[in-house]
Design a protein around this motif. Structure first.
Motif, PDB file in Angstrom:
ATOM      1  N   UNK A  87       0.800  -1.221   0.000  1.00 24.35           N
ATOM      2  CA  UNK A  87       0.000   0.000   0.000  1.00 24.35           C
ATOM      3  C   UNK A  87       0.836   1.275   0.000  1.00 24.35           C
ATOM      4  N   UNK A  88       2.018   1.314   0.657  1.00 21.45           N
ATOM      5  CA  UNK A  88       2.820   2.540   0.589  1.00 21.45           C
ATOM      6  C   UNK A  88       3.207   2.971  -0.825  1.00 21.45           C
ATOM      7  N   UNK A  89       3.186   2.043  -1.786  1.00 20.32           N
ATOM      8  CA  UNK A  89       3.438   2.442  -3.173  1.00 20.32           C
ATOM      9  C   UNK A  89       2.373   3.439  -3.628  1.00 20.32           C
ATOM     10  N   UNK A  90       1.125   3.164  -3.282  1.00 17.59           N
ATOM     11  CA  UNK A  90       0.030   4.072  -3.619  1.00 17.59           C
ATOM     12  C   UNK A  90       0.080   5.342  -2.772  1.00 17.59           C
ATOM     13  N   UNK A  91       0.389   5.192  -1.492  1.00 16.22           N
ATOM     14  CA  UNK A  91       0.450   6.353  -0.606  1.00 16.22           C
ATOM     15  C   UNK A  91       1.567   7.313  -0.994  1.00 16.22           C
ATOM     16  N   UNK A  92       2.617   6.784  -1.609  1.00 18.75           N
ATOM     17  CA  UNK A  92       3.768   7.616  -1.967  1.00 18.75           C
ATOM     18  C   UNK A  92       3.542   8.423  -3.236  1.00 18.75           C
ATOM     19  N   UNK A  93       2.540   8.071  -4.039  1.00 16.18           N
ATOM     20  CA  UNK A  93       2.323   8.768  -5.328  1.00 16.18           C
ATOM     21  C   UNK A  93       2.049  10.255  -5.122  1.00 16.18           C
ATOM     22  N   UNK A  94       1.054  10.662  -4.313  1.00 13.97           N
ATOM     23  CA  UNK A  94       0.848  12.105  -4.129  1.00 13.97           C
ATOM     24  C   UNK A  94       1.979  12.776  -3.361  1.00 13.97           C
ATOM     25  N   UNK A  95       2.611  12.049  -2.432  1.00 18.63           N
ATOM     26  CA  UNK A  95       3.732  12.611  -1.682  1.00 18.63           C
ATOM     27  C   UNK A  95       4.883  12.950  -2.628  1.00 18.63           C
ATOM     28  N   UNK A  96       5.203  12.017  -3.511  1.00 18.43           N
ATOM     29  CA  UNK A  96       6.301  12.229  -4.465  1.00 18.43           C
ATOM     30  C   UNK A  96       5.969  13.348  -5.444  1.00 18.43           C
ATOM     31  N   UNK A  97       4.728  13.380  -5.902  1.00 19.00           N
ATOM     32  CA  UNK A  97       4.340  14.393  -6.876  1.00 19.00           C
ATOM     33  C   UNK A  97       4.292  15.781  -6.254  1.00 19.00           C
ATOM     34  N   UNK A  98       3.804  15.877  -5.007  1.00 15.74           N
ATOM     35  CA  UNK A  98       3.718  17.184  -4.356  1.00 15.74           C
ATOM     36  C   UNK A  98       5.088  17.714  -3.948  1.00 15.74           C
ATOM     37  N   UNK A  99       6.001  16.817  -3.551  1.00 17.22           N
ATOM     38  CA  UNK A  99       7.336  17.258  -3.160  1.00 17.22           C
ATOM     39  C   UNK A  99       8.168  17.600  -4.390  1.00 17.22           C
ATOM     40  N   UNK A 100       8.247  16.649  -5.312  1.00 18.92           N
ATOM     41  CA  UNK A 100       8.881  16.909  -6.593  1.00 18.92           C
ATOM     42  C   UNK A 100      10.386  17.033  -6.582  1.00 18.92           C
ATOM     43  N   UNK A 101      11.037  16.870  -5.438  1.00 19.48           N
ATOM     44  CA  UNK A 101      12.498  17.030  -5.377  1.00 19.48           C
ATOM     45  C   UNK A 101      13.175  15.795  -4.799  1.00 19.48           C
ATOM     46  N   UNK A 102      12.550  14.650  -4.903  1.00 23.37           N
ATOM     47  CA  UNK A 102      13.134  13.431  -4.361  1.00 23.37           C
ATOM     48  C   UNK A 102      12.756  12.261  -5.242  1.00 23.37           C
ATOM     49  N   UNK A 103      13.412  11.138  -5.018  1.00 25.93           N
ATOM     50  CA  UNK A 103      13.110   9.942  -5.798  1.00 25.93           C
ATOM     51  C   UNK A 103      11.873   9.254  -5.244  1.00 25.93           C
ATOM     52  N   UNK A 104      11.291   8.389  -6.064  1.00 25.30           N
ATOM     53  CA  UNK A 104      10.098   7.681  -5.613  1.00 25.30           C
ATOM     54  C   UNK A 104      10.441   6.702  -4.489  1.00 25.30           C
ATOM     55  N   UNK A 105      11.663   6.155  -4.507  1.00 25.78           N
ATOM     56  CA  UNK A 105      12.071   5.239  -3.435  1.00 25.78           C
ATOM     57  C   UNK A 105      12.073   5.954  -2.094  1.00 25.78           C
ATOM     58  N   UNK A 106      12.535   7.208  -2.058  1.00 25.72           N
ATOM     59  CA  UNK A 106      12.527   7.959  -0.815  1.00 25.72           C
ATOM     60  C   UNK A 106      11.097   8.219  -0.335  1.00 25.72           C
ATOM     61  N   UNK A 107      10.221   8.531  -1.288  1.00 25.27           N
ATOM     62  CA  UNK A 107       8.813   8.749  -0.924  1.00 25.27           C
ATOM     63  C   UNK A 107       8.184   7.457  -0.417  1.00 25.27           C
ATOM     64  N   UNK A 108       8.505   6.332  -1.074  1.00 21.50           N
ATOM     65  CA  UNK A 108       7.986   5.032  -0.622  1.00 21.50           C
ATOM     66  C   UNK A 108       8.490   4.703   0.779  1.00 21.50           C
ATOM     67  N   UNK A 109       9.769   4.955   1.015  1.00 20.22           N
ATOM     68  CA  UNK A 109      10.335   4.675   2.333  1.00 20.22           C
ATOM     69  C   UNK A 109       9.680   5.549   3.398  1.00 20.22           C
ATOM     70  N   UNK A 110       9.376   6.790   3.064  1.00 20.44           N
ATOM     71  CA  UNK A 110       8.688   7.675   4.008  1.00 20.44           C
ATOM     72  C   UNK A 110       7.316   7.138   4.372  1.00 20.44           C
TER      73      UNK A 110
END
Length: 509
Positions: A87-110
């Motif tokens: 589920x964190x793969x889905x949860x990381x999508x808006x986080x990664x898109x809104x931040x825009x300055x990090x990799x998707x792996x970092x957003x997934x780990x968050x």
């Protein structure tokens, strides 16, 4: 008739799909928050992700509507694993898109760190994240804590996992006819537990939020800290309590609500064994109180033992601040929350601690109560091993004696100490494995130990509190980050649950 059929439709849905739908709907909260702040790009990120998630869940639910439901204990345990790992793969999508300055792996780990209530500081600088992202992190952690409250009674207890494997009669609901009927239907048990615990969890969170607001804390920080203390995630938009406006009053409020992570009896009686319904007789709560009182007192008295500064002993205010800083921090890390008191530095200076990280690592490893949001080995297992040690010492002194056992012994199964020892060894084996993997990926030896215990005990703030030198998670390799994500999932579900999923007998039953 349509209203009566609606709950049945929800109950037929797989648990993972239902959790996915709730997660998608929850994205409208940070979307609305960003919209109020006129941050339209971030608002669109959460709104579109939530909308697409609800559409996907609806289509999958319609496609699976004619299939027989599979909501047995094994399916629910698999759903928990999927919630923390997939589920964190889905949860990381808006986080990664809104931040825009990090990799998707970092957003997934968050997101893995948040939903497992670990709260590891992936982004060390709070100023890098906008307010809506801080809200989303705390909100995901809060939902992960609620999930563990519910899963403990509805999923783990019937399977004798999560600490219930050592109790004599730990399964919730025993003793009533209705509960006995619902025990045969995991879906009804899940619905009953959710309806019973969700209002309590939400109500306590609102109470903490309101109290922090009254104490002078900012609205966002108060809400995030309220959600974090109930979920024991330690997530803060301020980076800790040093910058909190509520001060000592806010710490006292958070301290009082950390007691809910010491024992499940503080908020629910669904796991009560006959004769152990009183909180003052609960061994977990008593052991937790003993640690919270005894360890700070030892650190306090150590000031005179070491004769560090005799003159400062006359400063009563400094002494009280040091005592409070030690007591709050000990409670926080014992419950695997990870908040440091603003007076913790004073407590370290007062007691002359050169390596306070070792104490915090030990407290997080002990962990909080069974069936709470706390991680670690759990206090009940520690208490069971303590009872077994007393029995062995008694047999050495009186080898021919016959002991009936105290009332506390009757709460534990006959082989409870053996099972607790297995759980402890599985934790140690997981620790050694993750530690070795991180060391093999060129992580310094001491840093690898801190990262491993922080992940397996779901106490992410340990990374910044117990390391001698700062550990920058963003600088780790892709392999090391992947290992840490897996370790956080294992620490949340516990190794014994992972082993249970690999047991053929459980699948046959």
């Amino acid at each position: 008739m349509a209203r009566a059929a609606q709950p049945n439709v929800l109950m037929r849905m797989p648990l993972f799909l239902l959790i996915w739908g709730i997660a998608a709907a929850s994205m409208f909260v940070p979307a609305s928050h960003a919209l109020v702040l006129n941050n339209h790009p971030a608002s669109r990120s959460f709104f579109y992700a939530g909308l697409l998630g609800l559409i996907a869940v609806t289509l999958i639910a319609l496609a699976m509507g004619t299939r027989p439901a599979r909501n047995g204990p094994v399916a629910q345990l698999l759903s928990l694993l999927g919630t923390f790992a997939v589920l964190p793969v889905f949860l990381a999508i808006p986080f990664h898109d809104a931040l825009g300055t990090t990799s998707f792996l970092n957003a997934y780990m968050e997101m893995v760190s948040a939903i497992t209530t670990t709260g590891a500081p992936v982004f060390e600088d709070p100023g890098r994240l906008i307010a809506s992202l801080h809200l989303w992190r705390a909100q995901v952690g809060w939902m992960g804590g609620l999930l563990m409250w519910i899963a403990a009674s509805a999923v783990l207890a019937p399977l004798s996992l999560g600490g219930f494997e050592i109790t004599a009669r730990g399964e919730p609901g025993r003793g009533t006819v209705v509960a006995g009927m619902e025990r045969a239907d995991p879906r009804r048990r899940l619905a009953r537990v959710t309806l019973a615990l969700a209002p309590i969890y939400a109500g306590l969170t609102v109470a903490v939020w309101v109290l922090l607001l009254i104490a002078g804390e900012g609205a966002l920080a108060a809400l995030c800290h309220a959600m974090s203390v109930m979920a024991t995630s330690g997530i803060s938009p301020l980076g800790g309590l040093d910058e909190a406006q509520a001060g000592l009053t806010g710490e006292l409020i958070l301290f009082l609500f950390m007691f809910f992570a010491l024992s499940r009896l503080t908020f629910s009686g669904d796991t009560v064994v006959r004769g152990f319904g009183r909180l003052d007789r609960d061994p977990e709560f008593r052991l937790g109180i003993l640690i919270v009182l005894a360890l700070p007192l030892l650190l306090f008295v150590r000031h005179w033992w070491g004769a560090l500064d005799i003159a400062s002993a006359e400063n009563v205010a400094q002494a009280l601040h040091a005592l409070w800083g030690a007591m709050f921090t000990v409670m926080s890390f014992l419950t695997t929350t990870g908040f440091e008191s603003a007076d913790w530095a004073e407590a370290r200076q007062w007691s002359g601690l050169d390596t306070p990280g070792l104490i915090l690592l030990g407290l997080a490893t002990f962990g909080g109560g069974v069936a709470t949001t706390a991680g670690g080995v759990k206090l009940l297992r520690v208490y069971t091993l303590y009872l077994n040690g007393l029995d062995e010492l008694h047999r050495l002194v009186h080898p021919h004696s016959v002991s009936v056992g105290s009332a506390m012994h009757r709460r534990v199964q006959r082989n409870g100490a053996f099972i607790a020892w297995i759980s402890f060894m599985l934790f140690a084996l997981s620790l050694a494995t993750v530690w070795a993997l991180l060391s093999a990926m060129h992580v310094p030896f001491s840093d690898a130990l801190v990262l491993t215990i922080a992940a397996l005990s779901t106490t992410g703030p340990l990374i910044g509190s117990s390391a001698d030198t700062p550990i920058h998670i963003l600088n780790l390799s892709v392999g090391a980050k992947s290992v840490l994500c897996a370790a956080m999932v294992i620490g949340r579900l516990e190794t014994l649950a992972i082993v249970a999923l690999l047991t053929p007998d459980l699948w046959r039953s």
